[in-house]
Every structure is written in C-alpha cells, then in structure tokens.
Design a protein around this motif. Structure first.
Motif, PDB file in Angstrom:
ATOM      1  N   ALA A 183       0.716  -1.284   0.013  1.00  0.00           N
ATOM      2  CA  ALA A 183       0.007   0.061   0.036  1.00  0.00           C
ATOM      3  C   ALA A 183       0.737   1.237  -0.060  1.00  0.00           C
ATOM      4  CB  ALA A 183      -1.014   0.050   1.239  1.00  0.00           C
ATOM      5  N   LEU A 184       1.748   1.323   0.508  1.00  0.00           N
ATOM      6  CA  LEU A 184       3.075   2.463   0.939  1.00  0.00           C
ATOM      7  C   LEU A 184       3.637   2.684  -0.602  1.00  0.00           C
ATOM      8  CD1 LEU A 184       4.129   1.964   4.492  1.00  0.00           C
ATOM      9  CD2 LEU A 184       2.464   3.777   3.716  1.00  0.00           C
ATOM     10  N   ARG A 185       3.949   1.406  -1.149  1.00  0.00           N
ATOM     11  CA  ARG A 185       4.751   1.713  -2.412  1.00  0.00           C
ATOM     12  C   ARG A 185       3.752   2.346  -3.546  1.00  0.00           C
ATOM     13  NH1 ARG A 185       6.754  -3.276  -1.144  1.00  0.00           N
ATOM     14  NH2 ARG A 185       5.322  -4.487  -2.440  1.00  0.00           N
ATOM     15  N   SER A 186       2.334   1.959  -3.296  1.00  0.00           N
ATOM     16  CA  SER A 186       1.421   2.657  -4.329  1.00  0.00           C
ATOM     17  C   SER A 186       1.311   3.950  -4.217  1.00  0.00           C
ATOM     18  CB  SER A 186       0.190   1.889  -4.199  1.00  0.00           C
ATOM     19  OG  SER A 186      -0.562   2.346  -3.261  1.00  0.00           O
ATOM     20  N   LEU A 187       1.755   4.638  -2.992  1.00  0.00           N
ATOM     21  CA  LEU A 187       1.573   6.067  -2.981  1.00  0.00           C
ATOM     22  C   LEU A 187       2.483   6.755  -3.659  1.00  0.00           C
ATOM     23  CD1 LEU A 187       0.628   5.798   0.867  1.00  0.00           C
ATOM     24  CD2 LEU A 187      -0.920   6.613  -1.159  1.00  0.00           C
ATOM     25  N   ASP A 210      -1.109   0.362  -9.774  1.00  0.00           N
ATOM     26  CA  ASP A 210      -1.544   0.018  -8.469  1.00  0.00           C
ATOM     27  C   ASP A 210      -2.804   0.749  -7.924  1.00  0.00           C
ATOM     28  OD1 ASP A 210       1.071  -1.015  -7.980  1.00  0.00           O
ATOM     29  OD2 ASP A 210       1.963   0.931  -7.757  1.00  0.00           O
ATOM     30  N   TRP A 211      -3.528   1.118  -8.929  1.00  0.00           N
ATOM     31  CA  TRP A 211      -5.083   1.598  -8.572  1.00  0.00           C
ATOM     32  C   TRP A 211      -6.191   1.212  -9.154  1.00  0.00           C
ATOM     33  CZ3 TRP A 211      -5.427   4.689  -4.230  1.00  0.00           C
ATOM     34  CH2 TRP A 211      -3.954   5.223  -3.635  1.00  0.00           C
ATOM     35  N   ILE A 212      -5.773   0.601 -10.392  1.00  0.00           N
ATOM     36  CA  ILE A 212      -6.694   0.025 -11.130  1.00  0.00           C
ATOM     37  C   ILE A 212      -6.468  -1.448 -11.600  1.00  0.00           C
ATOM     38  CG2 ILE A 212      -7.361   2.220 -12.291  1.00  0.00           C
ATOM     39  CD1 ILE A 212      -6.240   1.095 -14.743  1.00  0.00           C
TER      40      ILE A 212
END
Length: 425
Positions: free
Chosen positions: A145-149, A160-162
């Motif tokens: 989750a942190l890597r996706s930010l 990372d979001w779709i």
C-alpha cells in the motif's frame, strides 16, 4: 466547450469517497496521527502532510466497529483479487474493523484516496496486519500500500490503483477496468478481444486509462466542479502511455501508437455501472476482434501461435490420437461451463493446401452442434486470406487435430501436437 461530434460529454460526480478496513482480533487502540508519524520516511512528504491534515479535518473519519456492524465481505471475491489464505484468516478471526473513510471533490490530486490509504496502511502496520481496499475488494499488505502512494515528485504507477479483469464470452474476451471510478471517471470496457492477446490488451487498456484519466483531471482544475467533462471520441494510446502507467517510461518506445474510439454505454439498471466502450476508430473496416489483434501486434508483437506445416511421425500421430480421444470431454466441459474463470478453449484444425495441410488455431465460441464448431481465428492462415486473427470461422469437428485450454500465461492443458513440434526445435 460546446458539445460536438468530436467530444463525448461524461458526467462528473459532485464528490468522491474512499473506504479502507483494517481487520483486528486484539483491539485496535489505533491513534491515526501517531501511526502516520511512525512511518517516517516511508511516506513521501506530500502524502504524509496530506494525511495528517485530513485526520484533523471533517473530511476523514477513523473509527473502530465490531465486525458484525459491517456488511460481510465475500471471501471468494477477495481471493479472486489476490487475497492469500493468511489474509482471509485475518478477516475470519477479526473481532473488529478499523474503518478509514475520506471524501473529497473530483480532481487531481485524489486527496480522499491517497490520505485514506496512507492512514489505513499506517494503522495496519501498527497492528502487524493488512488492510482492505473496499473499492476494489483487495487485501493489501502495508508495504504494498505504501509503495503505491506517490513519491516526493508526485509520481505513481496507475496499475497500483486499477485492475483490468476479463471474462470469456461467445465472441472473445470481455475486458473492463476497475478503479477509474475512484477518480470520478467511468470505467472502460472492450469486447471481442482475441484470447491470445490477454496480456497485451490488458496493457493497452491500462494505457488508455492513463491517457483518459489525464484528460479528465486536467479538465477539473477549476474550484467549481463542472457538470460534465468532454472527452475526445477519438483518442490515441501510445507505448509511452502504457509504460508510464506501469511506472517504467524508459522501457517502451513512445513511437508506437494505436487509435481507439470511445462510446458511452449507459447502464439501464440503476444499480449497475455505466461504461466507456473502446472500439475501432470510425472508418476502420476491420471488425473489433481483428482490429484489436492488429494493434496488440503493432505495440507488442505477434501473440498468435505459430503456423507450421508438419510431416507425419509416430509421435505426432500419437499426439493427434490423444487429442481426438479427449475432444468430446473438452466439449462437454465447455458446454456446462466447467472451464476455470478466464480460460479459453482453442482447437487446432487443418486447411488443405498444395503443400499439404496448414494447421491453424481458433478460439471456440459455440459448439452446440457436435460436428461443427463456431470459433474465432487466433491465427492468420498463409493459404486462406479470409482466415485472419479475430475473424469468425466454422470448423468441422472431424478436422480438429488438437485442443488446448489457455489462460493469460499460456497452455494449461492439452496442446499435445504443439509439444511434439516444440521437442523438434
């Protein structure tokens, strides 16, 4: 901007929201600001500041609820979207859920998503657990989750979001996106995609999502949210779009491109989603399946099985016999819907030529008549100009010499003649 034949008016929601859950069996005692601060440099400065501001505002709520007060999350769907047995066990044994919710106006940055995911990841980290993205029904470990930010420069990977799920239909694969509604944009869909281009088309869908999302958010820069954003009906997806969406802009030649047309497909059911449908450009003579195959090949190279003229051999005869002996069973599984999700049945059959038989593959779409198969070609035939990737074909069952089950990675069952050919190389 006036509505014209060149633009498609897409409605803009008044507000957007994000919800994340952190299952816990030992009580949370969660203090969001302390959990975020404890991450230190694992959060970029912009996201860390944003999360702390949202925690102190009425735009975010963080509360702990008994599991019984929250609608049950289906374990089968969580597993289908990547949940591990250990993560499902976290949910099964949880007594409480830490619920992180945030809302914000449409536009860029998506404050609601970034802040809610950051806070939920921080709380999950403090509890040695994982978080659930309710929008996509995905479990995420805190590190993922942190890597996706976004980083300090605001860069992130759209993948990372779709998600880009797909399912088989009678005319090929049906692809959709799941994630664009996070940003207020309608999800994309495409139908009649040839099965052998699963990976390539998934990448093109992701690139198209990136291109349209950029146009969308650039139209939402004013303080007042407009009622509609006008998206171009004709758009071009480039290799650069795809590479940027995957976080590797240097790894793809930006010269490659493909034209696509958008059509609005509004839902007739108030509880169903509307879609933006991807189609061949206006004036394109090729059918959708054929055009999609062309642009996948243009951007990623051929995805079709090799066409080979073969000489008889004992090994090949045994392979054909094995395939034909099990062909009826394959048909039965196809007819009763017994194939795994996302798996296509393909058959290999012979075309008569002056040099002997040319063998090509086709993806089965219908097989109600035991002696005749309705399919979509997955190969370009050298001997017959009417047999092209994506075109419909009718195959006599007696002409079939092999069959296989394919998923996005390749053959998972069957393909006996192909195995013989591969051994000769």
């Amino acid at each position: 901007m006036a509505i014209t034949d060149e633009f498609l008016p897409v409605p803009v929601p008044e507000s957007l929201s994000a919800t994340y859950l952190v299952p816990t069996a030992r009580g949370s005692g969660a203090k969001p600001a302390e959990a975020v601060a404890a991450l230190g440099e694992r959060l970029s400065d912009p996201v860390g500041d944003l999360a702390l501001q949202m925690i102190d505002s009425p735009l975010m709520t963080v509360d702990t609820r008994p599991v019984s007060q929250f609608p049950e999350l289906p374990p089968d769907l969580l597993a289908a979207f990547g949940a591990t047995p250990g993560q499902l066990e976290q949910l099964r044994t949880a007594n409480e859920l830490v619920v992180v919710q945030a809302g914000y106006r449409p536009g860029w940055p998506p404050v609601h998503e970034w802040s809610a995911r950051a806070v939920a990841a921080a709380i999950a980290q403090s509890l040695d657990g994982d978080l659930i993205d309710v929008f996509s029904l995905q479990f995420l470990d805190p590190a993922t989750a942190l890597r996706s930010l976004p980083d300090n420069d605001g860069r992130l990977r759209l993948v990372d979001w779709i998600l880009v799920p797909y399912s088989p239909t009678d005319t090929g694969l049906w692809f959709t996106t799941k994630g664009l509604r996070r940003f207020g944009l309608l999800e994309l869909q495409a139908q009649e995609v040839p099965a052998q281009f699963t990976r390539a088309w998934g990448a093109i869908m992701t690139g198209a999502a990136r291109r349209l999302l950029r146009i969308w958010t650039e139209s939402l820069t004013e303080q007042d949210v407009p009622a509609f954003v006008q998206l171009p009906i004709e758009t071009t997806v480039t290799g650069h779009d795809i590479a940027v969406a995957y976080g590797s802009p240097e790894r793809h030649d930006s010269a490659g491109s493909a034209g696509l047309r958008l059509d609005l497909d509004p839902a007739t059911d108030p509880d169903a989603d509307s879609f933006l449908t991807l189609l061949p450009p206006a004036g394109q003579a090729a059918a959708p399946a054929e055009y999609f195959a062309q642009i996948c090949t243009r951007l990623f190279g051929s995805g079709q099985p090799e066409i080979r003229y073969t000489r008889p051999s004992d090994a090949m005869a045994r392979a054909v016999e094995t395939a034909r002996r099990s062909l009826r069973s394959a048909r039965d599984r196809f007819l009763i819907g017994g194939l795994p999700p996302g798996v296509q049945l393909v058959v290999k059959y012979g075309l008569a030529t002056d040099e002997g038989q040319e063998f090509v593959w086709a993806s089965v779409t219908s097989w109600s008549n035991p002696g005749r198969i309705v399919a979509t070609s997955t190969s370009d035939a050298a001997s017959d100009p009417t047999v092209r990737v994506g075109t419909p074909v009718v195959v006599e069952t007696a002409d079939v010499v092999d069959w296989a089950l394919l998923d996005g990675r390749g053959v998972i069952e069957g393909g006996w003649t192909q195995a013989v050919l591969d051994e000769r190389l």
